[in-house]
Design an enzyme around this catalytic site. Structure first.
Site, PDB file in Angstrom:
ATOM      1  N   GLU A  85       1.269  -0.798   6.231  1.00  0.00           N
ATOM      2  CA  GLU A  85       2.738  -0.736   6.242  1.00  0.00           C
ATOM      3  C   GLU A  85       3.340  -0.117   7.499  1.00  0.00           C
ATOM      4  OE1 GLU A  85       0.826   0.197   3.626  1.00  0.00           O
ATOM      5  OE2 GLU A  85       1.240  -1.512   2.313  1.00  0.00           O
ATOM      6  N   ARG A 136      -2.475 -12.492  -2.322  1.00  0.00           N
ATOM      7  CA  ARG A 136      -3.650 -12.615  -1.446  1.00  0.00           C
ATOM      8  C   ARG A 136      -4.190 -14.036  -1.433  1.00  0.00           C
ATOM      9  NH1 ARG A 136      -6.695  -6.755  -1.573  1.00  0.00           N
ATOM     10  NH2 ARG A 136      -5.105  -5.668  -2.740  1.00  0.00           N
ATOM     11  N   ASP A 175       8.447  -1.655  -4.107  1.00  0.00           N
ATOM     12  CA  ASP A 175       8.456  -2.131  -2.707  1.00  0.00           C
ATOM     13  C   ASP A 175       8.739  -3.610  -2.435  1.00  0.00           C
ATOM     14  OD1 ASP A 175       5.918  -2.693  -3.768  1.00  0.00           O
ATOM     15  OD2 ASP A 175       4.791  -1.552  -2.301  1.00  0.00           O
ATOM     16  N   GLU A 225      -1.629  -9.666  -7.440  1.00  0.00           N
ATOM     17  CA  GLU A 225      -2.639  -9.640  -6.369  1.00  0.00           C
ATOM     18  C   GLU A 225      -3.181 -11.032  -6.092  1.00  0.00           C
ATOM     19  OE1 GLU A 225      -3.114  -7.181  -4.492  1.00  0.00           O
ATOM     20  OE2 GLU A 225      -2.612  -5.367  -5.610  1.00  0.00           O
TER      21      GLU A 225
HETATM   22  C1  DMJ Z   1      -0.989  -5.165   0.251  1.00  0.00           C
HETATM   23  O1  DMJ Z   1      -1.784  -5.817  -0.665  1.00  0.00           O
HETATM   24  C2  DMJ Z   1       0.419  -5.670   0.241  1.00  0.00           C
HETATM   25  O2  DMJ Z   1       1.055  -5.289   1.419  1.00  0.00           O
HETATM   26  C3  DMJ Z   1       1.217  -5.177  -0.931  1.00  0.00           C
HETATM   27  O3  DMJ Z   1       2.550  -5.587  -0.876  1.00  0.00           O
HETATM   28  C4  DMJ Z   1       1.176  -3.683  -0.980  1.00  0.00           C
HETATM   29  N1  DMJ Z   1      -0.135  -3.137  -0.849  1.00  0.00           N
HETATM   30  C5  DMJ Z   1      -1.130  -3.697  -0.006  1.00  0.00           C
HETATM   31  C6  DMJ Z   1      -1.434  -2.959   1.269  1.00  0.00           C
HETATM   32  O4  DMJ Z   1      -1.227  -1.616   1.304  1.00  0.00           O
END
Ligand code: DMJ
Length: 553
Positions: free
Chosen positions: A439, A178, A307, A174
């Site tokens: 998404e 971010r 993912d 994270e």
């Molecule tokens: C985001 O922080 C990013 O897209 C991450 O890859 C997956 N989850 C969240 C949003 O849903």
């Protein structure tokens, strides 16, 4: 069609700007941006929007009455605002961004997220004592939308208050996507050193997480002591595929900008370990031991836990100017295995990607998995001629399935299923929530850019309206607990990725293709744009400034 009493057409022409020209008389005042008014000199040329007149006035009140209607019944506006007004959906995402930011600033500046019902801030325990997640996540969106004053507020906070000397348990993943991603992108967009130096300083603090027998980093790190460990919930002390597999883009940039190869070495080593370990049926399970380098559990998912690992394979190749053929091959092989083992069609004809548990399929898709429509479309562009159409079709089908999951309130649940006659609906109460995730609109944006099928803009507009209707509260936007009711309760959280991703993708969906062109930028998994050839920031390159608004949005 109406939203908050405002009427809009059911479709727009992206190029259909209906603004005329007029000349202002001496002493008139026109509007400089959403945030300020500026005096116009005699014979200043301004745009006149007759079709947008009423709409503009109403929108004006939506942004605190800063628009001006002059006698003579003309709406007189210079430069960019008329364009925003004549193509209203971008204007909506822009004013939603302003609303989200203004409320965060008012009630929670310096905290990680805004709690829009209780009008206070949330800190949480994901960022190890770091603060201002919303500031850093929002920076590039504010900049791209040309919300100048708001961008300056955010920049000032980074300069004066963003403290990296903290102690606490942070998620390596994270913090990377971010904070490091947000700072890097803003540096490349603006060329301002403060963003680069903060990104590099923070990057250094993440390095101890890689001190494991295999070099596969652990998920949690104390940014002060450098101690790292695995998540308590991860089986047998494992590291998570989507976490250690989503560092590559940012870490290559950290090496490029610092001249220190260590960042690149760390992520190239992850690649090596992954190439060495045997893949069941060619699939990548979600849990890997950082001690032995072996899989710990055979759960495979293109949604949560897996993912963005797949996303970063194709994007690593794109970011390398298509030189990193190893990443491309890993992506191609992984997608082939996913298609062979996980892609299914429901009884009602919806294509979906199931999860895999040691060979047994779980016929469910998470909201998170909906990014894959966009990813597969992006990869299809670069597949051989014979595979290209096939993958574009697959991407379109998955995106359409995700749209289907939004059918009821035009917002979708956290997970939806395809068993016992269920078609793209949550079957458990606990899966009905929507936390402002990006998404689905992310895939709409890629699909629009790569096909120009107007349905993706139409679908995006449905989401804008639904967010306004169900998620906007008095002091910001909030997630909701049940997407199947038209009177949902709110979760009192404005996620930082709503500003970083959801609103950015919605804005870009309605911009022209050269605004953050997919040829010039690679979006990290938090929608922070990074350039493929990171020699110097775009702001300092001798390049037409066509990569942000400047009239194209
Ligand atoms: C985001 O922080 C990013 O897209 C991450 O890859 C997956 N989850 C969240 C949003 O849903």
């Amino acid at each position: 069609r109406s939203i908050g009493g405002l009427s809009f057409p059911t479709s727009w022409s992206p190029r259909g700007r209906r603004a005329g020209r007029a000349v202002l008389g001496s002493g008139a005042v026109c509007v400089g941006s959403c945030a300020k008014t500026v005096p116009c000199g005699p014979r200043t040329k301004v745009n006149v929007l007759s079709p947008g007149l009423i709409m503009g006035w109403l929108l004006g009140s939506a942004v605190n009455g800063k628009l001006l209607l002059l006698p003579g019944k003309f709406l007189l506006l210079p430069s960019k605002l008329p364009v925003l007004l004549s193509t209203s959906p971008q204007f909506f995402s822009l004013q939603m961004m302003k609303f989200a930011w203004d409320n965060y600033k008012l009630y929670a500046l310096g905290k990680n997220e805004l709690r829009p019902l209780t009008k206070n801030g949330h800190i949480g325990n994901m960022f190890g004592g770091l603060r201002g997640a919303t500031v850093v996540d929002a920076l590039d969106t504010l900049y791209i939308m040309e919300l100048e004053e708001e961008f300056q507020e955010a920049k000032k906070w980074v300069e004066k208050s963003f403290d990296l000397n903290v102690n606490g348990e942070a998620s390596l993943f994270e913090v990377n996507i971010r904070y490091v991603g947000g700072l890097l992108a803003t540096y490349y967009l603006t060329g301002e050193e403060v963003f680069k130096s903060k990104a590099l300083e923070l990057g250094e603090k993440l390095l101890p997480a890689f001190n494991t027998p295999t070099g596969i980093p652990r998920g949690v790190i104390n940014l002060g002591s450098g101690m790292s460990w695995s998540w308590g919930w991860a089986s047998a002390g494992s590291s998570i595929l989507a976490e250690f597999g989503t560092l590559h883009l940012e870490f290559l940039h950290l090496s490029e900008l610092s001249g220190n190869p260590v960042f690149a070495e760390k992520v190239m080593n992850i690649r090596k370990v992954l190439n060495r370990v045997e893949k069941p049926q060619g699939l990548y399970p979600n849990f890997l031991s950082p001690v032995t380098g072996n899989w710990v559990q055979h759960h495979v998912s293109i949604g949560g836990l897996g993912d963005s690992f797949y996303e970063y394979l194709i994007k690593s190749w794109l970011m390398s100017d298509k030189k990193d053929s190893e990443a491309k091959k890993m992506y191609d092989d992984a997608l082939e295995a996913i298609e062979k083992h996980l892609v299914k069609k429901s009884a009602g004809g919806l294509t979906y990607i199931a999860e895999w548990r040691g060979g047994v399929l779980d016929h469910k898709m998470g909201h998170l998995a909906c990014f894959s429509g966009g990813m597969i479309a992006l990869g299809a562009e670069h597949a051989g001629e014979e595979r290209k159409q096939h993958y574009m079709d697959l991407a379109a089908e998955i995106t359409s399935t995700c749209h289907e999951s939004y059918a009821h309130t035009k917002l979708g649940p956290e997970a939806f299923r395809f068993d016992a006659g269920t078609e793209a609906m949550a079957t458990r109460l606990s899966e009905r929530y929507y936390i402002l995730r990006p998404e689905v609109v992310e895939s709409y944006m890629y699909m629009w850019r790569l096909t120009h099928d107007p349905k993706y803009r139409q679908w995006g507009w449905e989401v804008v309206k639904a967010l306004e209707k169900h998620c906007r509260v008095e002091a910001g936007f909030s997630g909701i607990r049940d997407v199947y009711t038209t009177t949902p309760t709110h979760d009192n959280m404005q996620q930082s990725f709503f500003l970083a991703e959801t609103l950015k993708y919605l804005y870009l969906l309605f911009c022209e293709d050269d605004v953050l062109s997919l040829d010039d930028w690679v979006f990290n998994t938090e929608a922070h744009p990074l350039p493929p050839d990171p020699k110097e920031p775009r702001a300092q390159q001798d390049k037409e400034p066509d990569y942000i608004g400047h009239g194209n949005c």
